[in-house]
Design an enzyme around this catalytic site. Structure first.
Site, PDB file in Angstrom:
ATOM      1  N   GLN A  17       0.844  -1.223   0.000  1.00 25.80           N
ATOM      2  CA  GLN A  17       0.000   0.000   0.000  1.00 25.80           C
ATOM      3  C   GLN A  17       0.862   1.249   0.000  1.00 25.80           C
ATOM      4  O   GLN A  17       0.566   2.219  -0.695  1.00 25.80           O
ATOM      5  CB  GLN A  17      -0.932   0.050   1.224  1.00 25.80           C
ATOM      6  N   GLU A  39     -14.684   0.910  -7.055  1.00 22.77           N
ATOM      7  CA  GLU A  39     -14.521  -0.540  -6.764  1.00 22.77           C
ATOM      8  C   GLU A  39     -15.735  -1.264  -7.342  1.00 22.77           C
ATOM      9  O   GLU A  39     -16.868  -0.828  -7.157  1.00 22.77           O
ATOM     10  CB  GLU A  39     -14.408  -0.738  -5.245  1.00 22.77           C
ATOM     11  N   ASP A  89      -5.210  -0.312  -8.078  1.00 23.59           N
ATOM     12  CA  ASP A  89      -4.904  -1.411  -7.144  1.00 23.59           C
ATOM     13  C   ASP A  89      -5.710  -2.625  -7.588  1.00 23.59           C
ATOM     14  O   ASP A  89      -6.673  -3.027  -6.936  1.00 23.59           O
ATOM     15  CB  ASP A  89      -5.282  -0.972  -5.721  1.00 23.59           C
ATOM     16  N   SER A  90      -5.286  -3.199  -8.697  1.00 22.44           N
ATOM     17  CA  SER A  90      -6.107  -4.277  -9.267  1.00 22.44           C
ATOM     18  C   SER A  90      -5.681  -5.633  -8.728  1.00 22.44           C
ATOM     19  O   SER A  90      -4.563  -5.810  -8.254  1.00 22.44           O
ATOM     20  CB  SER A  90      -5.945  -4.288 -10.789  1.00 22.44           C
ATOM     21  N   SER A  91      -6.597  -6.580  -8.855  1.00 21.87           N
ATOM     22  CA  SER A  91      -6.212  -7.977  -8.664  1.00 21.87           C
ATOM     23  C   SER A  91      -5.477  -8.411  -9.936  1.00 21.87           C
ATOM     24  O   SER A  91      -5.153  -7.577 -10.788  1.00 21.87           O
ATOM     25  CB  SER A  91      -7.447  -8.835  -8.371  1.00 21.87           C
ATOM     26  N   ASP A  92      -5.217  -9.669 -10.091  1.00 25.90           N
ATOM     27  CA  ASP A  92      -4.429 -10.135 -11.236  1.00 25.90           C
ATOM     28  C   ASP A  92      -5.305 -10.229 -12.497  1.00 25.90           C
ATOM     29  O   ASP A  92      -6.532 -10.249 -12.401  1.00 25.90           O
ATOM     30  CB  ASP A  92      -3.818 -11.507 -10.890  1.00 25.90           C
ATOM     31  N   TYR A 108       3.168 -12.413  -1.120  1.00 24.59           N
ATOM     32  CA  TYR A 108       2.766 -12.641  -2.516  1.00 24.59           C
ATOM     33  C   TYR A 108       3.712 -13.712  -3.063  1.00 24.59           C
ATOM     34  O   TYR A 108       4.877 -13.781  -2.651  1.00 24.59           O
ATOM     35  CB  TYR A 108       2.885 -11.374  -3.364  1.00 24.59           C
TER      36      TYR A 108
END
Ligand code: SPM
Length: 288
Positions: free
Chosen positions: A71, A115, A164-167, A232
């Site tokens: 973050q 979001e 701030d995306s997911s994959d 991660y």
């Protein structure tokens, strides 16, 4: 939990075709929440040694033990690279952690937050109050919408945009494609800066080089910042940055002492160092 990841003998193992042949496992104490939303499977675990862990469609989004690294770097690198960020857009990251970090910048006047999945916000407010405190900031305006569609409606509006995306599997896929980046560019003011979740050049060379290529085609300045996040896969992640003006590799502004004291990862030295890449990655990006 669904897709490929599994829990065996109290260990959650994250398995994903995007990083074949490698899996990160964490020991679990308790399943705190497990439900399918309109968009994805949402799981919240109490881990044995790494605090709570948010998992979307079987993929680790964060653990409380090291979420600060991601973050802080995703927020403060673009914000300190910009001379005077006032209007900020954050896309994705329903846990609120990026908002918490953006909110530390007194000069920021508005924070639009987009979001797609309202349930991620609700679950984070319940189980991750140390991140979801980002939503308490009165400058934050929440838009429950598809990030791609939202960006395409914005013109010349933001100084900094953080994605701030997911994959790129599931709802996040479109956020890794050229039309979305064209939208990001149009949504920026002159001198604007973007930072997008840049995956890992150890694990996903094709995805990362594609992001870099798209960004270089559209933005006069592009740079890749890399940092450590032990929970991660591979323990490593990057932020892909694009700029319409400011140099990215050095902070433009100094960080006040009381601001620095609140942080755990970012510092002006870390800002600069994060752009120094391993030799193979440097060569890989130079060859594009
Ligand atoms: N606010 C935190 C949300 C995290 N968003 C990024 C998650 C990325 C997860 N996958 C990393 C895979 C390693 N390349």
């Amino acid at each position: 939990m669904e897709k490929y990841s599994k829990i065996i003998d109290g260990w959650f193992s994250e398995i994903c075709p995007m990083w074949p042949g490698i899996s990160l496992s964490l020991e679990i104490d308790k399943i705190l929440y497990s439900k399918k939303s309109k968009f994805q499977q949402i799981d919240m675990f109490q881990t044995k040694n790494h605090g709570r862990m948010l998992v979307l469609d079987g993929i680790i989004q964060l653990t409380q033990s090291d979420e600060f690294a991601y973050q802080e770097m995703m927020a403060h690198v673009p914000l300190f690279a910009h001379p005077n960020p006032e209007d900020v857009l954050v896309i994705g990251g329903g846990d609120g952690g990026i908002l918490r970090e953006v909110g530390r910048h007194d000069g920021v006047k508005t924070i639009d937050f987009c979001e797609i999945d309202e349930d991620v916000i609700k679950v984070s407010k319940e189980f991750l109050p140390d991140l979801a405190c980002g939503f308490d900031d009165p400058r934050v305006k929440i838009h429950i919408a598809d990030g791609n569609a939202f960006v395409l409606e914005q013109k010349n509006k933001y100084d900094v945009i953080i994605v701030d995306s997911s994959d790129p599997i599931g709802p996040g896929e479109v956020l890794f494609e050229q039309p979305f980046y064209e939208g990001l560019k149009k949504a920026l003011r002159p001198n604007g800066v973007i930072a997008t979740q840049g995956e890992s050049f150890f694990l996903h060379k094709e995805c990362v080089t594609n992001l870099v290529k798209i960004t270089r085609e559209l933005f006069p300045i592009q740079a890749y910042s890399n940092f450590l996040v032990p929970t991660y896969p591979g323990g490593h992640l990057g932020a892909n940055l694009g700029s319409l003006g400011p140099e990215l590799k050095k902070p433009f502004r100094t960080i006040p002492e009381n601001f620095q004291k609140q942080l755990k990862y970012y510092s002006p030295e870390v800002h600069e160092a994060s752009f120094v890449l391993p030799y193979f990655a440097q060569k890989m990006f130079e060859a594009l």
